[in-house]
Design a protein around this motif. Structure first.
Motif, mmCIF file in Angstrom:
data_model
loop_
_atom_site.group_PDB
_atom_site.id
_atom_site.type_symbol
_atom_site.label_atom_id
_atom_site.label_comp_id
_atom_site.label_asym_id
_atom_site.label_seq_id
_atom_site.Cartn_x
_atom_site.Cartn_y
_atom_site.Cartn_z
ATOM 1 N N ARG A 47 1.214 -1.031 0.113
ATOM 2 C CA ARG A 47 0.219 0.035 0.187
ATOM 3 C C ARG A 47 0.616 1.002 1.290
ATOM 4 O O ARG A 47 0.899 0.586 2.414
ATOM 5 C CB ARG A 47 -1.157 -0.551 0.460
ATOM 6 C CG ARG A 47 -1.552 -1.624 -0.563
ATOM 7 C CD ARG A 47 -2.830 -2.344 -0.222
ATOM 8 N NE ARG A 47 -3.030 -3.468 -1.140
ATOM 9 C CZ ARG A 47 -4.118 -4.214 -1.173
ATOM 10 N NH1 ARG A 47 -5.124 -3.952 -0.361
ATOM 11 N NH2 ARG A 47 -4.203 -5.207 -2.043
ATOM 12 N N PRO A 50 -3.882 5.190 3.967
ATOM 13 C CA PRO A 50 -5.014 4.587 4.697
ATOM 14 C C PRO A 50 -6.152 4.234 3.750
ATOM 15 O O PRO A 50 -6.535 5.021 2.881
ATOM 16 C CB PRO A 50 -5.431 5.703 5.662
ATOM 17 C CG PRO A 50 -4.226 6.580 5.803
ATOM 18 C CD PRO A 50 -3.523 6.524 4.483
ATOM 19 N N GLY A 51 -6.698 3.033 3.912
ATOM 20 C CA GLY A 51 -7.831 2.611 3.119
ATOM 21 C C GLY A 51 -7.516 2.261 1.687
ATOM 22 O O GLY A 51 -8.431 1.993 0.896
ATOM 23 N N GLN A 52 -6.249 2.221 1.342
ATOM 24 C CA GLN A 52 -5.864 1.932 -0.041
ATOM 25 C C GLN A 52 -6.231 0.502 -0.395
ATOM 26 O O GLN A 52 -5.898 -0.434 0.328
ATOM 27 C CB GLN A 52 -4.368 2.175 -0.189
ATOM 28 C CG GLN A 52 -3.847 2.195 -1.605
ATOM 29 C CD GLN A 52 -2.396 2.654 -1.659
ATOM 30 O OE1 GLN A 52 -2.004 3.579 -0.957
ATOM 31 N NE2 GLN A 52 -1.605 1.990 -2.471
ATOM 32 N N ARG A 53 -6.895 0.307 -1.547
ATOM 33 C CA ARG A 53 -7.394 -1.008 -1.915
ATOM 34 C C ARG A 53 -6.463 -1.760 -2.841
ATOM 35 O O ARG A 53 -6.677 -2.946 -3.118
ATOM 36 C CB ARG A 53 -8.769 -0.866 -2.581
ATOM 37 C CG ARG A 53 -9.826 -0.186 -1.724
ATOM 38 C CD ARG A 53 -10.228 -1.050 -0.539
ATOM 39 N NE ARG A 53 -10.875 -2.278 -0.983
ATOM 40 C CZ ARG A 53 -12.183 -2.361 -1.245
ATOM 41 N NH1 ARG A 53 -12.958 -1.312 -1.138
ATOM 42 N NH2 ARG A 53 -12.714 -3.518 -1.609
ATOM 43 N N GLU A 329 -9.803 13.180 -1.494
ATOM 44 C CA GLU A 329 -9.475 12.830 -0.119
ATOM 45 C C GLU A 329 -8.241 13.555 0.396
ATOM 46 O O GLU A 329 -7.792 13.313 1.515
ATOM 47 C CB GLU A 329 -9.270 11.314 -0.010
ATOM 48 C CG GLU A 329 -10.528 10.518 -0.352
ATOM 49 C CD GLU A 329 -10.296 9.021 -0.279
ATOM 50 O OE1 GLU A 329 -9.113 8.603 -0.342
ATOM 51 O OE2 GLU A 329 -11.282 8.282 -0.167
#
Length: 368
Positions: A47, A50-53, A329
């Motif tokens: 990943r 940032p914040g990638q799930r 985003e």
């Protein structure tokens, strides 16, 4: 969009199958991705944002889909899968041959429930033949299909692009579309047996007759045409010329003061072209890349810089073609390459969370 109203069940994993359904989702299909409780393996990959799930590959290949978690080894979940199959237009799976039979979602079972279903199986070597049960990742499939390039000392080179997987996705998309067209007319679907190895074998049309009739193994670089190869410029950057047509070869070698090499350039590929290759390598090493690009443009000769992928995505032509999209985003994504004048694709740039749509999809079947 052109595929609005088409329901796709995607049981596939990794690259080829998910790419097929992703392209369909980009053009309006309702794609329901069926995942095991642990999720598609690519969910857990690298990943970079940032914040990638989910992993990079999963996020790209599964955008715009709905995720439903089913454990097909459990009878209740298998029954739910069969209910979904009854209402689907397309089913895509990439299990090893024989696995769908054990899971109870094999083509015969599925098409008996839903005769108009287009069932697409993608595997390394297809559903029959002596290699049917062999595992095969992209480089190994290409190795067996004779499509690996050759490098220094004739050593095989693993390509940067997973050609067998990517090509299989495109062939599967074409096959599914053909079968959907027929199903609309006849009410009968079909089973598409898509072998990555078959696709790789089909990727070299210009070499087929030589291979069949003369047992010629390969014309891969660096034994090919010197005027279709990359060369290093003085600043260490690379350019690739595309002067394969006679008019381009004459223009290039005439401007470089070596018209005597035109016959070599247009002659048989291979070792006989080494004098031309040596001359071009020496010539291009005299000036930096930017000067050569200007020179080629002034002489109307096909030529391109050899870019890495990050630089390729920054090229002005990519922006002009609308191939870059930005999400809410501010992150960039690649648009679909299928560009229609009417009803263009509108990709949804978000990939689903694992099981995010399980209740919504199953509730729609009356199956809480």
């Amino acid at each position: 969009m052109k595929l609005s109203g088409i329901r796709v069940l995607d049981f596939s994993r990794f690259m080829a199958g998910p790419l097929v359904s992703a392209m369909m989702a980009d053009h309006g299909a309702d794609v329901v991705k069926i995942e095991p409780p642990e999720g598609d393996p690519t969910r857990h990959g690298r990943r970079t944002r940032p914040g990638q799930r989910a992993g990079d590959s999963f996020s790209v290949l599964n955008r715009g889909k709905r995720s439903v978690v089913l454990d097909l080894k459990e009878p209740a979940d298998r029954a739910r899968a069969l209910r979904l199959i009854r209402e689907a237009d397309v089913l895509i799976e990439s299990f090893s041959p024989g696995v769908t039979t054990r899971l109870g979602i094999d083509p015969d079972t599925a098409r008996a429930l839903n005769p108009r279903l287009v069932y697409c199986s993608i595997s390394a070597f297809g559903q029959n033949g002596p290699l049917r049960d062999a595992a095969g990742h992209d480089p190994a499939v290409q190795a067996l299909a004779g499509t690996l390039g050759r490098g220094i000392n004739d050593a095989p080179v693993v390509p940067a692009v997973s050609t067998a997987s990517w090509g299989s996705a495109l062939c599967a998309l074409a096959g599914v579309t053909i079968a959907l067209f027929a199903a609309r007319a006849t009410g009968r679907g079909d089973h598409l047996d898509l072998s990555m190895h078959d696709v790789a074998l089909s990727a070299r049309p210009g070499a087929i007759f030589d291979a069949f009739d003369h047992d010629v193994a390969s014309l891969e670089a660096p034994r090919g045409h010197a005027i279709l190869e990359p060369y290093a410029a003085a600043d260490g950057q690379w350019l690739c010329i595309g002067a394969g047509e006679p008019r381009f070869a004459r223009a290039l070698l005439g401007a470089l003061g070596r018209p005597d090499l035109v016959d070599v350039a247009l002659g048989p590929p291979g070792a006989a072209q080494q004098p031309l290759r040596d001359f071009l390598a020496g010539a291009f090493a005299q000036q930096p890349l930017a000067q050569w690009l200007d020179w080629m443009a002034a002489h109307s000769i096909s030529c391109a810089p050899v870019l890495d992928y990050a630089d390729a995505l920054k090229h002005p032509h990519v922006s002009a073609r609308g191939m870059v999209m930005t999400d809410a985003e501010g992150f960039r994504h690649l648009n679909t390459p299928l560009r229609f004048a009417d009803e263009p694709g509108r990709p949804t740039l978000r990939a689903p969370e694992l099981g995010e749509h399980t209740h919504a999809v199953l509730d729609g079947l009356g199956n809480a």
